[in-house]
Design an enzyme around this catalytic site. Structure first.
Site, PDB file in Angstrom:
ATOM      1  N   TYR A  54      14.886   3.998   0.770  1.00  0.00           N
ATOM      2  CA  TYR A  54      13.718   4.605   1.395  1.00  0.00           C
ATOM      3  C   TYR A  54      13.930   4.746   2.902  1.00  0.00           C
ATOM      4  CZ  TYR A  54      11.581   3.403  -3.116  1.00  0.00           C
ATOM      5  OH  TYR A  54      11.317   3.278  -4.461  1.00  0.00           O
ATOM      6  N   PRO A 194       2.281   5.214 -10.145  1.00  0.00           N
ATOM      7  CA  PRO A 194       1.173   5.054 -11.106  1.00  0.00           C
ATOM      8  C   PRO A 194       0.078   6.100 -10.911  1.00  0.00           C
ATOM      9  CG  PRO A 194       1.031   3.386  -9.382  1.00  0.00           C
ATOM     10  CD  PRO A 194       2.351   4.093  -9.192  1.00  0.00           C
ATOM     11  N   GLN A 197       1.937  10.413  -7.923  1.00  0.00           N
ATOM     12  CA  GLN A 197       1.982  10.912  -6.545  1.00  0.00           C
ATOM     13  C   GLN A 197       0.750  11.753  -6.219  1.00  0.00           C
ATOM     14  OE1 GLN A 197       6.024  12.499  -6.276  1.00  0.00           O
ATOM     15  NE2 GLN A 197       6.752  10.441  -5.724  1.00  0.00           N
ATOM     16  N   LEU A 200      -2.421  13.851 -10.398  1.00  0.00           N
ATOM     17  CA  LEU A 200      -3.175  13.848 -11.661  1.00  0.00           C
ATOM     18  C   LEU A 200      -4.419  14.722 -11.514  1.00  0.00           C
ATOM     19  CD1 LEU A 200      -2.894  10.052 -12.491  1.00  0.00           C
ATOM     20  CD2 LEU A 200      -1.900  11.913 -13.814  1.00  0.00           C
TER      21      LEU A 200
HETATM   22  P1  NAP Z   1       2.117   7.050  -6.198  1.00  0.00           P
HETATM   23  O1  NAP Z   1       1.902   5.656  -5.783  1.00  0.00           O
HETATM   24  O2  NAP Z   1       1.787   7.458  -7.571  1.00  0.00           O
HETATM   25  O3  NAP Z   1       1.336   8.034  -5.219  1.00  0.00           O
HETATM   26  C1  NAP Z   1       1.453   7.988  -3.827  1.00  0.00           C
HETATM   27  C2  NAP Z   1       0.638   9.129  -3.234  1.00  0.00           C
HETATM   28  O4  NAP Z   1      -0.727   8.983  -3.641  1.00  0.00           O
HETATM   29  C3  NAP Z   1       0.620   9.170  -1.715  1.00  0.00           C
HETATM   30  O5  NAP Z   1       0.616  10.525  -1.346  1.00  0.00           O
HETATM   31  C4  NAP Z   1      -0.693   8.508  -1.345  1.00  0.00           C
HETATM   32  O6  NAP Z   1      -1.237   9.018  -0.147  1.00  0.00           O
HETATM   33  C5  NAP Z   1      -1.568   8.914  -2.486  1.00  0.00           C
HETATM   34  N1  NAP Z   1      -2.598   7.926  -2.780  1.00  0.00           N
HETATM   35  C6  NAP Z   1      -2.489   6.583  -2.805  1.00  0.00           C
HETATM   36  N2  NAP Z   1      -3.638   6.003  -3.126  1.00  0.00           N
HETATM   37  C7  NAP Z   1      -4.520   7.012  -3.312  1.00  0.00           C
HETATM   38  C8  NAP Z   1      -5.890   7.059  -3.659  1.00  0.00           C
HETATM   39  N3  NAP Z   1      -6.576   5.939  -3.886  1.00  0.00           N
HETATM   40  N4  NAP Z   1      -6.497   8.281  -3.752  1.00  0.00           N
HETATM   41  C9  NAP Z   1      -5.811   9.414  -3.536  1.00  0.00           C
HETATM   42  N5  NAP Z   1      -4.490   9.431  -3.194  1.00  0.00           N
HETATM   43  C10 NAP Z   1      -3.861   8.245  -3.087  1.00  0.00           C
HETATM   44  O7  NAP Z   1       3.625   7.524  -5.943  1.00  0.00           O
HETATM   45  P2  NAP Z   1       4.986   6.873  -5.440  1.00  0.00           P
HETATM   46  O8  NAP Z   1       4.942   6.526  -4.015  1.00  0.00           O
HETATM   47  O9  NAP Z   1       6.063   7.769  -5.922  1.00  0.00           O
HETATM   48  O10 NAP Z   1       5.127   5.538  -6.329  1.00  0.00           O
HETATM   49  C11 NAP Z   1       4.695   4.267  -5.904  1.00  0.00           C
HETATM   50  C12 NAP Z   1       5.872   3.396  -5.517  1.00  0.00           C
HETATM   51  O11 NAP Z   1       6.758   3.196  -6.603  1.00  0.00           O
HETATM   52  C13 NAP Z   1       6.772   4.033  -4.430  1.00  0.00           C
HETATM   53  O12 NAP Z   1       6.178   4.040  -3.172  1.00  0.00           O
HETATM   54  C14 NAP Z   1       7.992   3.166  -4.590  1.00  0.00           C
HETATM   55  O13 NAP Z   1       7.789   1.892  -3.976  1.00  0.00           O
HETATM   56  C15 NAP Z   1       8.085   3.046  -6.110  1.00  0.00           C
HETATM   57  N6  NAP Z   1       8.953   4.083  -6.730  1.00  0.00           N
HETATM   58  C16 NAP Z   1      10.088   3.674  -7.358  1.00  0.00           C
HETATM   59  C17 NAP Z   1      10.945   4.603  -7.944  1.00  0.00           C
HETATM   60  C18 NAP Z   1      12.203   4.144  -8.623  1.00  0.00           C
HETATM   61  O14 NAP Z   1      13.078   4.960  -8.910  1.00  0.00           O
HETATM   62  N7  NAP Z   1      12.329   2.865  -8.900  1.00  0.00           N
HETATM   63  C19 NAP Z   1      10.624   5.976  -7.908  1.00  0.00           C
HETATM   64  C20 NAP Z   1       9.433   6.361  -7.297  1.00  0.00           C
HETATM   65  C21 NAP Z   1       8.604   5.412  -6.731  1.00  0.00           C
HETATM   66  P3  NAP Z   1      -1.138   8.283   1.270  1.00  0.00           P
HETATM   67  O15 NAP Z   1       0.225   7.679   1.373  1.00  0.00           O
HETATM   68  O16 NAP Z   1      -1.401   9.380   2.244  1.00  0.00           O
HETATM   69  O17 NAP Z   1      -2.216   7.210   1.327  1.00  0.00           O
END
Ligand code: NAP
Length: 278
Positions: A54, A194, A197, A200
């Protein structure tokens, strides 16, 4: 707040944590992102997931700064790139992560996805790090059921603590075989993205359930992930208002009828789907 999920050795970890992908990449947002992470910890989301990938280290640096004075309250997860996953490479990558994270140990260290290195090499590196007290647990990410079976056939491989995979209402493929396999082995899954991103659909079943609870559609989506047994969720939020919402989702209990309505809107898999990745 949903209390905890148990690792294979019986250790409890928070079911609701915080992701960090993209944090620390834009200097203008840095202070807000640090505040957001610290707020999440104060609200009980004390599992923090990051990776050397990251921001090519920038995110781990931000996490290290954000955890100043909070390190002992947090269960810290990081990941090694597959191209660093030889026995020696894992050890060196971990040393670099420890420095950026400003800590002497990572609680859970994951192989980010499968690469060219034989699994036995990676496991040997993880075990050496464990013996040196630099990591407490190790695990994998983006492993499908056949990868998990291969890992378990590798010397030491059955000591894996978790598998972090893409899992949310719109990505229910793992329910067909991977989740049952992991439950059988008493190993939690860590659900990444979850909230898909935040893509949904904020209408239909999600919206009407949200209205009934006086919450947002994203909170319902997160509450659904948390309602699954043996699943840890790591939503990422760089904005404090999102962090508050996500912490609040831990208190939402969905009824059997609401879960059924979500099954209708986001159908569970009827056959094997290859594991998806983001
Ligand atoms: P996510 O958590 O599903 O979604 C993040 C997005 O949703 C951001 O744009 C955030 O906005 C927004 N968000 C967060 N809370 C919200 C809410 N209550 N209402 C509306 N929008 C909201 O996606 P992700 O970041 O891909 O996944 C979570 C974590 O999983 C990552 O950060 C990473 O640590 C891990 N990950 C791991 C892998 C892997 O290959 N192992 C791949 C992907 C992700 P803001 O940031 O502007 O608040």
């Amino acid at each position: 707040m949903k209390p905890s999920i148990v690792l294979p050795d019986g250790t409890a970890v928070p079911a609701l944590g915080q992701g960090t992908w993209t944090l620390g990449e834009r200097s203008a947002r840095r202070a807000t992102e640090i505040d957001a992470l610290r707020l999440g910890v104060s609200l009980g989301m004390t599992l923090i997931d990051t990776a050397e990938m990251y921001g090519e280290g920038k995110t781990e640096e931000l996490v290290g700064e954000a955890l100043d004075g909070l390190r002992d309250e947090v269960f810290l997860v990081s990941k090694v790139y597959p191209f660093n996953a030889s026995r020696k490479g894992v050890i060196q990558a971990c040393e670099r992560s420890l420095e950026r994270l400003r800590t002497d140990r990572i609680d859970l260290y994951l192989l980010h996805w499968r690469g060219e290195e034989p699994l036995a090499q990676t496991v040997a590196g993880f075990e050496a790090l464990q013996q040196a007290g630099k990591i407490r647990y190790w695990g994998v990410s983006n492993f499908d059921t056949d990868d998990m079976q291969e890992l378990f056939a590798t010397p030491g491989g059955a000591r894996c603590a978790t598998n972090q995979v893409l899992y949310n209402l719109s990505r229910r493929g793992p329910e067909f075989d991977l989740l049952p396999w992991q439950r059988e082995h008493r190993m939690p899954i860590m659900a990444y993205s979850p909230l898909e991103q935040s893509r949904l659909p904020a209408r239909g079943a999600l919206a009407s359930i949200a209205d009934a609870h006086g919450c947002t559609a994203m909170q319902v989506a997160l509450a659904w992930v948390l309602s699954r047994p043996g699943v840890i969720a790591i939503p990422k939020a760089g904005r404090p208002e999102h962090v508050r919402e996500n912490a609040g989702a831990g208190d939402i209990v969905l009824s059997a009828e609401e879960l059924q309505a979500l099954d209708q809107a986001f159908a569970p898999p009827k056959r094997k789907r290859p594991l998806e990745m983001l």
